[in-house]
Design a protein around this motif. Structure first.
Motif, PDB file in Angstrom:
ATOM      1  N   SER A 143     -37.018  23.148  24.204  1.00 50.07           N
ATOM      2  CA  SER A 143     -35.678  23.656  24.511  1.00 50.07           C
ATOM      3  C   SER A 143     -34.970  23.990  23.208  1.00 50.07           C
ATOM      4  CB  SER A 143     -34.868  22.610  25.277  1.00 50.07           C
ATOM      5  OG  SER A 143     -35.521  22.245  26.460  1.00 50.07           O
ATOM      6  N   VAL A 144     -34.506  25.222  23.104  1.00 46.65           N
ATOM      7  CA  VAL A 144     -33.757  25.651  21.926  1.00 46.65           C
ATOM      8  C   VAL A 144     -32.287  25.715  22.326  1.00 46.65           C
ATOM      9  CG1 VAL A 144     -33.426  27.448  20.189  1.00 46.65           C
ATOM     10  CG2 VAL A 144     -35.718  26.986  21.101  1.00 46.65           C
ATOM     11  N   CYS A 145     -31.466  24.933  21.641  1.00 45.18           N
ATOM     12  CA  CYS A 145     -30.035  24.918  21.940  1.00 45.18           C
ATOM     13  C   CYS A 145     -29.409  26.227  21.473  1.00 45.18           C
ATOM     14  CB  CYS A 145     -29.355  23.744  21.242  1.00 45.18           C
ATOM     15  SG  CYS A 145     -27.586  23.669  21.582  1.00 45.18           S
ATOM     16  N   MET A 146     -28.699  26.870  22.394  1.00 51.20           N
ATOM     17  CA  MET A 146     -28.024  28.127  22.075  1.00 51.20           C
ATOM     18  C   MET A 146     -26.509  27.975  22.130  1.00 51.20           C
ATOM     19  SD  MET A 146     -30.514  30.092  21.329  1.00 51.20           S
ATOM     20  CE  MET A 146     -29.967  31.788  21.418  1.00 51.20           C
ATOM     21  N   GLY A 147     -26.030  26.723  22.043  1.00 50.36           N
ATOM     22  CA  GLY A 147     -24.593  26.479  21.986  1.00 50.36           C
ATOM     23  C   GLY A 147     -24.014  27.130  20.736  1.00 50.36           C
ATOM     24  N   THR A 148     -22.699  27.201  20.657  1.00 50.07           N
ATOM     25  CA  THR A 148     -22.034  27.918  19.567  1.00 50.07           C
ATOM     26  C   THR A 148     -22.477  27.450  18.188  1.00 50.07           C
ATOM     27  OG1 THR A 148     -20.133  28.299  20.994  1.00 50.07           O
ATOM     28  CG2 THR A 148     -19.791  28.591  18.627  1.00 50.07           C
ATOM     29  N   ALA A 149     -22.439  26.133  17.936  1.00 55.18           N
ATOM     30  CA  ALA A 149     -22.796  25.622  16.606  1.00 55.18           C
ATOM     31  C   ALA A 149     -24.237  25.982  16.257  1.00 55.18           C
ATOM     32  CB  ALA A 149     -22.594  24.108  16.555  1.00 55.18           C
ATOM     33  N   CYS A 150     -25.140  25.814  17.204  1.00 58.99           N
ATOM     34  CA  CYS A 150     -26.557  26.120  16.941  1.00 58.99           C
ATOM     35  C   CYS A 150     -26.763  27.622  16.752  1.00 58.99           C
ATOM     36  CB  CYS A 150     -27.431  25.589  18.073  1.00 58.99           C
ATOM     37  SG  CYS A 150     -27.571  23.777  18.071  1.00 58.99           S
ATOM     38  N   ILE A 193     -34.614  31.134  15.587  1.00 57.18           N
ATOM     39  CA  ILE A 193     -35.597  30.087  15.925  1.00 57.18           C
ATOM     40  C   ILE A 193     -36.247  30.428  17.268  1.00 57.18           C
ATOM     41  CG2 ILE A 193     -35.890  27.639  16.521  1.00 57.18           C
ATOM     42  CD1 ILE A 193     -35.252  27.953  13.569  1.00 57.18           C
ATOM     43  N   LEU A 194     -35.428  30.796  18.252  1.00 54.59           N
ATOM     44  CA  LEU A 194     -35.947  31.133  19.577  1.00 54.59           C
ATOM     45  C   LEU A 194     -36.893  32.336  19.500  1.00 54.59           C
ATOM     46  CD1 LEU A 194     -35.977  30.640  22.650  1.00 54.59           C
ATOM     47  CD2 LEU A 194     -33.965  32.132  22.810  1.00 54.59           C
ATOM     48  N   GLU A 195     -36.489  33.366  18.781  1.00 52.89           N
ATOM     49  CA  GLU A 195     -37.338  34.556  18.658  1.00 52.89           C
ATOM     50  C   GLU A 195     -38.664  34.229  17.980  1.00 52.89           C
ATOM     51  OE1 GLU A 195     -37.003  37.507  20.161  1.00 52.89           O
ATOM     52  OE2 GLU A 195     -35.270  36.517  21.076  1.00 52.89           O
ATOM     53  N   ARG A 196     -38.625  33.392  16.952  1.00 55.04           N
ATOM     54  CA  ARG A 196     -39.853  33.015  16.250  1.00 55.04           C
ATOM     55  C   ARG A 196     -40.761  32.207  17.173  1.00 55.04           C
ATOM     56  NH1 ARG A 196     -41.690  35.363  12.275  1.00 55.04           N
ATOM     57  NH2 ARG A 196     -39.821  35.030  11.075  1.00 55.04           N
ATOM     58  N   LEU A 197     -40.185  31.308  17.987  1.00 51.10           N
ATOM     59  CA  LEU A 197     -40.993  30.537  18.938  1.00 51.10           C
ATOM     60  C   LEU A 197     -41.642  31.459  19.975  1.00 51.10           C
ATOM     61  CD1 LEU A 197     -38.827  27.343  19.419  1.00 51.10           C
ATOM     62  CD2 LEU A 197     -41.206  27.415  18.632  1.00 51.10           C
ATOM     63  N   LYS A 198     -40.897  32.453  20.436  1.00 50.25           N
ATOM     64  CA  LYS A 198     -41.464  33.414  21.384  1.00 50.25           C
ATOM     65  C   LYS A 198     -42.685  34.105  20.773  1.00 50.25           C
ATOM     66  CE  LYS A 198     -37.182  34.622  23.830  1.00 50.25           C
ATOM     67  NZ  LYS A 198     -36.214  35.721  24.053  1.00 50.25           N
ATOM     68  N   GLU A 199     -42.563  34.492  19.514  1.00 47.82           N
ATOM     69  CA  GLU A 199     -43.676  35.149  18.817  1.00 47.82           C
ATOM     70  C   GLU A 199     -44.864  34.203  18.672  1.00 47.82           C
ATOM     71  OE1 GLU A 199     -42.330  36.527  14.992  1.00 47.82           O
ATOM     72  OE2 GLU A 199     -40.685  37.679  15.878  1.00 47.82           O
ATOM     73  N   THR A 212     -47.104  28.778  28.250  1.00 51.33           N
ATOM     74  CA  THR A 212     -48.195  29.325  27.453  1.00 51.33           C
ATOM     75  C   THR A 212     -49.469  29.350  28.293  1.00 51.33           C
ATOM     76  OG1 THR A 212     -48.674  27.126  26.538  1.00 51.33           O
ATOM     77  CG2 THR A 212     -47.283  28.588  25.207  1.00 51.33           C
ATOM     78  N   GLU A 213     -50.383  30.252  27.936  1.00 52.25           N
ATOM     79  CA  GLU A 213     -51.637  30.408  28.690  1.00 52.25           C
ATOM     80  C   GLU A 213     -52.409  29.114  28.815  1.00 52.25           C
ATOM     81  OE1 GLU A 213     -54.536  33.456  27.919  1.00 52.25           O
ATOM     82  OE2 GLU A 213     -52.940  34.947  27.696  1.00 52.25           O
ATOM     83  N   ASP A 214     -52.369  28.275  27.774  1.00 52.50           N
ATOM     84  CA  ASP A 214     -53.121  27.021  27.802  1.00 52.50           C
ATOM     85  C   ASP A 214     -52.387  25.911  28.548  1.00 52.50           C
ATOM     86  OD1 ASP A 214     -51.099  26.403  25.991  1.00 52.50           O
ATOM     87  OD2 ASP A 214     -52.453  26.085  24.299  1.00 52.50           O
ATOM     88  N   GLY A 215     -51.169  26.203  29.021  1.00 52.87           N
ATOM     89  CA  GLY A 215     -50.415  25.226  29.804  1.00 52.87           C
ATOM     90  C   GLY A 215     -49.796  24.105  28.984  1.00 52.87           C
ATOM     91  N   VAL A 216     -49.778  24.246  27.668  1.00 52.67           N
ATOM     92  CA  VAL A 216     -49.245  23.177  26.824  1.00 52.67           C
ATOM     93  C   VAL A 216     -47.726  23.242  26.704  1.00 52.67           C
ATOM     94  CG1 VAL A 216     -49.250  22.162  24.494  1.00 52.67           C
ATOM     95  CG2 VAL A 216     -51.389  22.928  25.534  1.00 52.67           C
ATOM     96  N   PHE A 217     -47.153  24.448  26.579  1.00 57.99           N
ATOM     97  CA  PHE A 217     -45.719  24.562  26.326  1.00 57.99           C
ATOM     98  C   PHE A 217     -44.990  25.429  27.347  1.00 57.99           C
ATOM     99  CE2 PHE A 217     -47.462  24.018  21.953  1.00 57.99           C
ATOM    100  CZ  PHE A 217     -46.823  22.835  21.630  1.00 57.99           C
ATOM    101  N   THR A 218     -43.771  25.003  27.657  1.00 53.85           N
ATOM    102  CA  THR A 218     -42.788  25.826  28.352  1.00 53.85           C
ATOM    103  C   THR A 218     -41.652  26.019  27.357  1.00 53.85           C
ATOM    104  OG1 THR A 218     -43.301  24.947  30.542  1.00 53.85           O
ATOM    105  CG2 THR A 218     -41.113  25.940  30.267  1.00 53.85           C
ATOM    106  N   LEU A 219     -41.157  27.228  27.245  1.00 50.92           N
ATOM    107  CA  LEU A 219     -40.060  27.530  26.322  1.00 50.92           C
ATOM    108  C   LEU A 219     -38.793  27.790  27.114  1.00 50.92           C
ATOM    109  CD1 LEU A 219     -39.132  28.090  23.405  1.00 50.92           C
ATOM    110  CD2 LEU A 219     -39.827  30.479  23.757  1.00 50.92           C
ATOM    111  N   LYS A 220     -37.708  27.143  26.707  1.00 49.69           N
ATOM    112  CA  LYS A 220     -36.418  27.332  27.378  1.00 49.69           C
ATOM    113  C   LYS A 220     -35.321  27.511  26.342  1.00 49.69           C
ATOM    114  CE  LYS A 220     -35.293  24.561  30.677  1.00 49.69           C
ATOM    115  NZ  LYS A 220     -34.997  23.335  31.416  1.00 49.69           N
TER     116      LYS A 220
END
Length: 179
Positions: free
Chosen positions: A97-104, A112-118, A128-136
């Motif tokens: 989970s990537v916090c997208m609140g104002t301070a973050c 950070i979120l864009e880099r994780l997506k990449e 992810t295809e391997d079932g290890v991660f969910t990104l939020k």
């Protein structure tokens, strides 16, 4: 008129069985429901247990709960779709989970979120295809002094930089290869 059972009843409900839905899981859920003193007002509790057992709440599980409680499937779906905790899609073993609140956000959480997506090859709310991660991406985790914040499951990583992401991801991938 909605009929709510005040005491669990033994109702013969056909359990959908497929590769993702072993009968043992439905039996576990049925035992939980039957063990409740009352099902009145217990729908959210039952859905929490169902999601714990199945990992998510697909249509078949929702319909099973509805039939077991003697309520419309639409009522169950309404609760599932209202609360963000519930998910109708499988999740990875670890949720990032990537916090997208104002301070973050002002401290670079969007980067950070864009880099994780990449790095993961997925978009937000995907697995992810391997079932290890969910990104939020989440609104706020309440750790503004540590901005930008990334959480993996219940572990908080503060003041995260893009160059920290490889080590964070690697530590969880290593856990999965050891298991």
């Amino acid at each position: 008129m909605v009929r709510i059972l005040t005491k669990p009843q033994t109702i013969s409900v056909t359990k959908p069985v497929g590769e993702n839905f072993p009968e043992e899981k439905f039996n576990e859920l049925e035992t939980f429901i039957d063990g409740l003193k009352t099902t009145k007002g217990a729908l959210v509790e039952i859905l929490h247990k169902a999601q714990e057992i199945f990992g998510y709440l697909p249509r078949d599980v929702q319909l099973y709960v509805a039939r077991k409680l003697g309520i419309p499937g639409a009522e169950v779906f309404g609760v599932v779709s209202f609360y963000s905790y519930f998910t109708t899609k499988p999740r990875g073993k670890h949720t990032i989970s990537v916090c997208m609140g104002t301070a973050c956000y002002v401290r670079g959480a969007d980067k950070i979120l864009e880099r994780l997506k990449e790095k993961l090859g997925i978009e937000s709310n995907e697995v992810t295809e391997d079932g290890v991660f969910t990104l939020k991406d989440v609104r706020c985790v309440g750790a503004c002094g540590l901005a930008p914040v990334v959480m993996v499951d219940d572990k908080v990583y503060g003041r995260v930089k893009e160059e920290d992401l490889d080590n964070i991801l690697k530590s969880y991938r290593n856990k999965e290869t050891k298991n």
